[in-house]
Design an enzyme around this catalytic site. Structure first.
Site, PDB file in Angstrom:
ATOM      1  N   SER A  78      69.668  57.141  11.880  1.00  0.00           N
ATOM      2  CA  SER A  78      69.188  56.014  12.675  1.00  0.00           C
ATOM      3  C   SER A  78      70.260  55.561  13.669  1.00  0.00           C
ATOM      4  CB  SER A  78      68.821  54.879  11.729  1.00  0.00           C
ATOM      5  OG  SER A  78      68.397  53.793  12.477  1.00  0.00           O
ATOM      6  N   GLY A  79      69.873  55.437  14.912  1.00  0.00           N
ATOM      7  CA  GLY A  79      70.816  54.970  15.942  1.00  0.00           C
ATOM      8  C   GLY A  79      71.597  56.095  16.581  1.00  0.00           C
ATOM      9  N   THR A  90      65.423  58.796  19.940  1.00  0.00           N
ATOM     10  CA  THR A  90      64.376  58.299  20.834  1.00  0.00           C
ATOM     11  C   THR A  90      64.836  58.394  22.283  1.00  0.00           C
ATOM     12  OG1 THR A  90      63.697  56.839  19.078  1.00  0.00           O
ATOM     13  CG2 THR A  90      62.885  56.321  21.266  1.00  0.00           C
ATOM     14  N   ASN A 129      70.661  49.977  14.390  1.00  0.00           N
ATOM     15  CA  ASN A 129      70.152  50.250  15.730  1.00  0.00           C
ATOM     16  C   ASN A 129      69.326  49.070  16.220  1.00  0.00           C
ATOM     17  OD1 ASN A 129      68.998  51.280  18.016  1.00  0.00           O
ATOM     18  ND2 ASN A 129      68.133  53.102  17.061  1.00  0.00           N
ATOM     19  N   SER A 165      65.461  50.438  16.689  1.00  0.00           N
ATOM     20  CA  SER A 165      65.209  51.534  15.738  1.00  0.00           C
ATOM     21  C   SER A 165      63.712  51.821  15.646  1.00  0.00           C
ATOM     22  CB  SER A 165      65.747  51.114  14.381  1.00  0.00           C
ATOM     23  OG  SER A 165      65.549  52.141  13.472  1.00  0.00           O
ATOM     24  N   SER A 166      63.377  53.101  15.722  1.00  0.00           N
ATOM     25  CA  SER A 166      61.954  53.472  15.613  1.00  0.00           C
ATOM     26  C   SER A 166      61.572  53.363  14.143  1.00  0.00           C
ATOM     27  CB  SER A 166      61.726  54.912  16.066  1.00  0.00           C
ATOM     28  OG  SER A 166      62.503  55.190  17.197  1.00  0.00           O
ATOM     29  N   GLY A 205      65.509  58.774  11.378  1.00  0.00           N
ATOM     30  CA  GLY A 205      66.652  59.497  10.809  1.00  0.00           C
ATOM     31  C   GLY A 205      66.918  59.113   9.375  1.00  0.00           C
ATOM     32  N   GLU A 215      68.340  57.589   6.207  1.00  0.00           N
ATOM     33  CA  GLU A 215      68.744  56.189   6.142  1.00  0.00           C
ATOM     34  C   GLU A 215      69.207  55.833   4.726  1.00  0.00           C
ATOM     35  OE1 GLU A 215      66.626  52.809   8.622  1.00  0.00           O
ATOM     36  OE2 GLU A 215      65.634  53.104   6.701  1.00  0.00           O
TER      37      GLU A 215
HETATM   38  N1  ATP Z   1      72.243  59.444  25.712  1.00  0.00           N
HETATM   39  C1  ATP Z   1      72.445  58.152  25.595  1.00  0.00           C
HETATM   40  N2  ATP Z   1      73.022  57.474  26.601  1.00  0.00           N
HETATM   41  C2  ATP Z   1      73.242  56.162  26.506  1.00  0.00           C
HETATM   42  N3  ATP Z   1      72.920  55.427  25.432  1.00  0.00           N
HETATM   43  C3  ATP Z   1      72.346  56.038  24.380  1.00  0.00           C
HETATM   44  C4  ATP Z   1      72.078  57.431  24.417  1.00  0.00           C
HETATM   45  N4  ATP Z   1      71.510  57.756  23.267  1.00  0.00           N
HETATM   46  C5  ATP Z   1      71.425  56.605  22.530  1.00  0.00           C
HETATM   47  N5  ATP Z   1      71.924  55.583  23.207  1.00  0.00           N
HETATM   48  C6  ATP Z   1      72.027  54.169  22.740  1.00  0.00           C
HETATM   49  O1  ATP Z   1      71.864  54.144  21.380  1.00  0.00           O
HETATM   50  C7  ATP Z   1      70.764  53.326  20.994  1.00  0.00           C
HETATM   51  C8  ATP Z   1      70.022  53.963  19.829  1.00  0.00           C
HETATM   52  O2  ATP Z   1      69.389  55.127  20.239  1.00  0.00           O
HETATM   53  P1  ATP Z   1      67.950  55.544  19.701  1.00  0.00           P
HETATM   54  O3  ATP Z   1      67.062  54.393  19.631  1.00  0.00           O
HETATM   55  O4  ATP Z   1      67.545  56.707  20.478  1.00  0.00           O
HETATM   56  O5  ATP Z   1      68.313  55.988  18.252  1.00  0.00           O
HETATM   57  P2  ATP Z   1      67.367  56.725  17.234  1.00  0.00           P
HETATM   58  O6  ATP Z   1      68.069  57.968  16.833  1.00  0.00           O
HETATM   59  O7  ATP Z   1      66.024  56.873  17.805  1.00  0.00           O
HETATM   60  O8  ATP Z   1      67.378  55.742  16.030  1.00  0.00           O
HETATM   61  P3  ATP Z   1      66.197  55.415  15.022  1.00  0.00           P
HETATM   62  O9  ATP Z   1      66.121  56.527  14.055  1.00  0.00           O
HETATM   63  O10 ATP Z   1      66.643  54.169  14.402  1.00  0.00           O
HETATM   64  O11 ATP Z   1      64.989  55.259  15.830  1.00  0.00           O
HETATM   65  C9  ATP Z   1      69.912  53.226  22.213  1.00  0.00           C
HETATM   66  O12 ATP Z   1      69.225  52.027  22.238  1.00  0.00           O
HETATM   67  C10 ATP Z   1      70.933  53.314  23.333  1.00  0.00           C
HETATM   68  O13 ATP Z   1      71.488  52.054  23.554  1.00  0.00           O
HETATM   69 MG    MG Z   2      64.282  56.136  17.455  1.00  0.00          MG
END
Ligand code: ATP
Ligand code: MG
Length: 1049
Positions: free
Chosen positions: A124-125, A129, A170, A173-174, A402, A404
């Protein structure tokens, strides 16, 4: 621009190919972990990640797997120009990037028409996404999917608002799994999409752990919704007023603006096509959840419960389209049926609370499911709403929550981690499969790779009858006494012996307890780490359905969304209702099958720290993820045999400068070229293998040595490139100039030729019209002869202007054509007149006087007197005796009468004809004969009777004076050398023009006192005046001769 098949930028530099940054590997590490010297060292792996992270290089490959480290800050690497760099470029030709993976999947889909999928995983994070959004952005922007691309991106925003929430890890977080298909049409443009969601974490609607929030949409509505909207939904702006929003004590997130996101959400919803009613129903549900959360219960007598917050209940009921009392009744009572009889039993406080929460979870879940369906309808292909249509190739994106691990892990974490586990299994299976396939295709012997296969854990969870899911479902459905503790017991019975399952007091074979586990917990040794699960609530959460009375009430709802979901649920409800875990298992199996049928690409997301700090690289955290994501395993599998593999073409293209045989061009087969190259490089046998289309190099060191040799060779190559580039540039310049010259030349020649043709055409027309005109020249002016006649006139006038007579005496005149004869005559007259006028106006008075005298002379003498022609050319003088030569006394005597003319004459006596020289002076009224000193005779003009001269060439003048006057001595006989001049002047002054007689033969003259004499004029041989016969005066003159004196004058 492409040059010799390669990308070059404006300056002509060959675009950096991936290997070229090998030179900077000390600073930025290697771009592909396969090139790590020590591929077994986790430390080296993490160090490589750290180096690159420090340089903002967040992407690294392990072969074809992309490892992405969350930078926690915005990087300038997703712009349109960046996308353009990756478009149409091979995977290894350019620095690792999420766009390279997108492009690679896209090209594979286009080339093979086989479905592709991109699996994005990570905790997560870690950025899953974000990665999926970047991929969508790439397809939407780079492949001209204007409206659909927009909708794809908008639906992602909508789903985020309803399905994402702030967690400790996050801020966005999705809280659901997502699989998205992007369908491409035959042109390669995204034409449709379909979203499948997995297991929304509905428990968040009613409860959030400390530091977490409910789904974004609640806060967005309260912060961004207009006053009217909130009033309509009976909501207050402060989230603190709602029980469902205060559990996590964190209603604000620093990095997120709920107000702005509300606008984004509303825009996205309208772009996707949500009508007013749909939107209203959706917002009613969202608001009703908040009101439900505020519905409170009080404990009455005998454990019965009643509603204490009537207002909240009434609002919730209103928004759900229900009767408030019916809903209240359903939340505080339940129906029991036994032996065909129904009984209504009051619920106790806990039961009522849990019924309320279940209802809130259920309606939110329905709204979410409805939303996804609605999005799918909007994204569906125009002519085909069935996304399973196989005619269009698809690229699937998997973004599933992810792995967790929380302080307290419950059913939700179990489901989430189960998903992770399942995808990891798929990843291992597919990576190994593709690796094996490559070896087989390349005909290279397969070397077995030891790796951890997590199938054993997946089996533990999903095994039929025995697995955790099966036991959980069984327990949830089993009638009679059930409970979470019993479920744990059952699990122990079923799985107690499994090495990856641990419970309280569970002992290993050797009798040791591994780690203390609480009595109500069980522990799973996931591939990503150990997790303790608290069984409390497992059964309830799994049995994710409403009690009967609530279902019956909800069936009456006026809200279209609820009605729709409800009717569908009823249809799908089977005899044995589906439990949440079972449903998840089923959908994950389906997803696994779906993905297994596609070509996978992988993006493994890693988070650099837990505090979302940009630039911080937490080695411990990263190591943990590297381990559980199995990155080392992936690397080991790919490196088991060979560190480096490239197609023959790519290898030869890059390293051919190192071998004279292959540089600059190799004309044989690429395979032979590579063989010649490696032989020249001195690769040891066993260090490399040549497959069917690729070269495999065992150790990175070999490659690095080759690479270093290439770098050393570069100056020489640069020179060559420079030379050929300059040559190319100059040639191109020369060609351009040459082309320009030819263009100018041909244009000029064309112009010249056109002019010449025009001239010729004009000439031909002219000649034609002249000929025609000539033929018709005698006719009246008409179209046929107009030009000719004009020309004739024109040329006559032109000729005339050049040949005009210049003097009045010149009688010549150019011959005129007939057509202008009349005009010619007019012109002639005009011209003569003009000359005359000019002559006359230009004439001086003296000359005029001269002319007058000459004219008079001509009137008198022309063709009368022989000496006249000679006199014409001689000027008449004003006088022939200067004033000084006249005697002063004579002048005094004459007084005021001015002498107008004087000429020396010879006077002959009337008798005896004695010659006497005299001066003959003329005044205005008389003439006098003067001897040297005195006036001898005076002759008044009035008394002059006539003047006689002979027709011969002599100078004799006889002035007749009438003889009546006795004082007169008779006629005067004078001889003058300038007889014509004298007679003319005298005739003029005496006005005797008509009295001048020119006679031939003899002239009579009167002498004094009646005496008469005769002068005979004869033509002799010389001039002579003498006394002749019979007393006549004989004047002899030679023919045409003038007197010698006149000649001398
Ligand atoms: N390539 C990137 N460039 C800039 N910021 C990023 C990038 N990837 C992630 N982030 C930052 O990290 C935060 C978390 O990313 P994201 O929501 O994609 O995580 P996730 O893997 O989908 O987590 P979850 O499993 O909780 O959904 C985003 O809101 C953004 O601020
Ligand atoms: Mg996500």
């Amino acid at each position: 621009m492409r040059y010799q098949g390669r990308e070059v930028d404006i300056e002509g530099r060959v675009r950096l190919v991936m290997e070229s940054t090998l030179t900077a590997r000390d600073r930025v590490g290697v771009q592909d972990f396969l090139l790590l010297e020590n591929h077994n060292s986790e430390a080296a792996f993490i160090e490589n990640l750290r180096r690159r992270f420090r340089e903002n290089l967040i992407y690294t490959y392990i072969g074809s797997v992309l490892v992405s480290v969350n930078p926690c800050k915005e990087l300038e690497i997703y712009s349109k120009p960046q996308m353009d760099r990756y478009r149409g470029v091979g995977f290894y030709e350019i620095a690792p990037h999420i766009f390279a993976v997108s492009e690679n999947a896209y090209r594979a889909m286009r080339n093979t028409s086989k479905g592709q999928c991109i699996l994005i995983s990570g905790e997560s994070g870690a950025g899953k996404t974000e990665a999926s959004k970047k991929i969508l952005l790439y397809y939407a922007v780079n492949h001209h999917a204007s409206t659909l691309g927009d909708r794809l991106l908008q639906s992602a925003s909508v789903l985020e608002a309803f399905g994402n929430a702030k967690t400790l890890r996050n801020d966005n977080s999705s809280r659901f799994g997502k699989y998205m298909d992007v369908q491409f049409d035959f042109k390669g443009t995204p034409a449709g999409g379909h979203i499948t969601t997995y297991l929304l974490e509905k428990s968040r609607v009613v409860h959030q752990n400390h530091g977490q929030r409910n789904f974004h949409v609640f806060y967005q509505l309260l912060d961004g919704g207009s006053n009217e909207l909130l009033q309509m939904l009976d909501l207050e702006r402060n989230p603190q007023n709602y029980d469902y929003l205060v559990k996590g004590s964190c209603s604000k997130v620093g990095s997120v603006s709920d107000k702005n996101n509300w606008k984004v959400l509303m825009n996205a919803l309208s772009a996707i096509g949500f009508t007013g009613d749909d939107l209203q129903n959706l917002l009613n549900i969202v608001a009703s959840v908040l009101h439900l959360g505020n519905a409170q219960f009080g404990e009455g007598e005998e454990g019965a419960t009643h509603i204490t917050a009537q207002m909240a209940m009434a609002n919730a009921a209103k928004l759900l389209g229900l009767d408030a009392s019916t809903l209240g009744e359903a939340l505080t009572h339940k129906k029991l049926s036994a032996k065909g009889e129904e009984a209504i039993v009051p619920l106790n406080f806990e039961q009522a609370m849990s019924a309320r929460d279940a209802l809130a979870r259920a309606v939110y879940g329905w709204a979410f499911a409805w939303l996804v369906e609605k999005l799918n309808r909007s994204l569906a292909l125009q002519d085909d709403t069935d996304h399973s249509n196989k005619t269009f190739p698809v690229i699937g994106l998997v973004d599933i929550y992810g792995f967790e691990v929380l302080q307290r892990n419950s059913f939700e974490q179990f489901c989430v981690n189960y998903c992770s586990e399942k995808l990891q299994q798929l990843f291992i299976a597919l990576t190994l499969r593709s690796e094996q396939e490559e070896y087989t295709t390349e005909e290279i012997a397969w070397e077995t790779v030891p790796y951890f296969d997590n199938k054993i854990i997946c089996d533990l969870i999903e095994e039929k009858h025995k697995g955790i899911v099966a036991v959980l479902d069984e327990e949830s459905l089993r009638p009679g006494e059930t409970g979470d503790a019993l479920f744990l017991e059952k699990l122990e019975d079923s799985l107690g012996a499994r090495p990856h399952f641990v419970t309280y007091g569970h002992k290993l074979a050797n009798g040791k307890v591994r780690k203390p586990v609480s009595p109500d917990h069980f522990r799973l040794l996931h591939y990503a780490g150990e997790v303790n699960y608290d069984v409390a609530g497992f059964l309830e959460k799994n049995n994710d359905s409403l009690n009967r009375s609530l279902k019956e009430v909800m069936r009456q709802s006026d809200n279209q969304i609820i009605r729709l979901c409800f009717s569908r649920e009823e249809v799908t409800e089977q005899k044995r209702p589906q439990m949440a875990a079972g449903r998840l298992k089923k959908s994950l199996l389906k997803l696994s099958d779906l993905l297994a049928a596609k070509e996978p690409s992988y993006v493994r997301c890693v988070k650099a720290n837990d505090t979302k700090q940009p630039g911080q690289f937490d080695q411990v955290l990263v190591r943990h993820q590297v381990r559980y994501l199995g990155l080392m395993e992936t690397l080991r599998v790919r490196r088991a045999g060979f560190a480096y593999r490239r197609s023959f073409e790519a290898f030869l293209q890059r390293y051919k400068p190192l071998c004279p045989a292959t540089w600059p061009n190799w004309y044989g087969s690429v395979e032979d070229g590579v063989a010649a190259l490696v032989e020249h490089l001195g690769y040891h046998e066993g260090e490399y293998k040549l497959g069917r289309s690729k070269i495999f190099i065992r150790n990175p060191k070999t490659l690095f040595l080759t690479e270093d040799a290439l770098q050393a060779k570069k100056p020489e190559m640069a020179l060559m490139v420079q030379t050929s580039w300059r040559g190319y540039r100059e040639r191109a310049k020369y060609k351009r100039i040459r082309h320009a010259v030819i263009v100018i030349q041909s244009a000029w020649r064309g112009t010249k030729a056109r002019r010449r043709a025009k001239r010729r055409r004009r000439a031909a027309d002219l000649i034609r019209s002249l000929i025609k005109g000539f033929i018709y020249r005698h006719q009246d002016h008409c179209a046929e002869n107009a030009y000719f006649l004009d020309h004739v006139r024109y040329s006559f006038l032109k000729r005339l202007s050049k040949n005009l007579p210049t003097s009045v005496l010149d009688k010549s005149w150019p011959a005129s054509p007939r057509s202008v004869a009349e005009a010619s005559e007019h012109l002639r007259t005009l011209h003569v007149r003009n000359m005359v006028v000019k002559y006359c106006t230009g004439i001086r008075p003296e000359w005029k006087n001269q002319m007058t005298q000459k004219v008079v002379a001509s009137q008198i003498f022309k063709e009368q007197k022989d000496s006249y022609p000679q006199s014409v050319g001689r000027l008449f003088l004003d006088t022939r005796i200067e004033r000084e030569r006249i005697n002063l006394k004579v002048l005094q005597t004459l007084g005021s009468d001015k002498v107008q003319y004087g000429v020396p004459v010879t006077k002959y006596d009337r008798r005896g004809f004695k010659p006497r020289p005299r001066q003959f002076l003329l005044s205005n009224t008389f003439a006098v004969l003067v001897d040297r000193t005195r006036i001898k005779e005076r002759l008044d003009y009035a008394a002059l009777g006539g003047i006689s001269v002979s027709s011969l060439g002599d100078g004799m003048v006889i002035l007749h004076v009438p003889t009546e006057d006795s004082k007169q001595k008779g006629d005067l006989l004078l001889h003058c050398d300038h007889v014509i001049e004298l007679v003319t002047k005298l005739a003029l002054m005496a006005r005797m023009l008509n009295h001048v007689n020119v006679k031939a033969g003899s002239v009579r003259f009167a002498g004094a006192r009646g005496h008469e004499g005769v002068v005979d004029f004869v033509r002799g041989s010389e001039l002579k005046v003498a006394k002749g016969k019979r007393g006549h005066l004989l004047v002899d003159s030679s023919k045409g001769a003038t007197s010698s004196t006149s000649r001398s004058s």
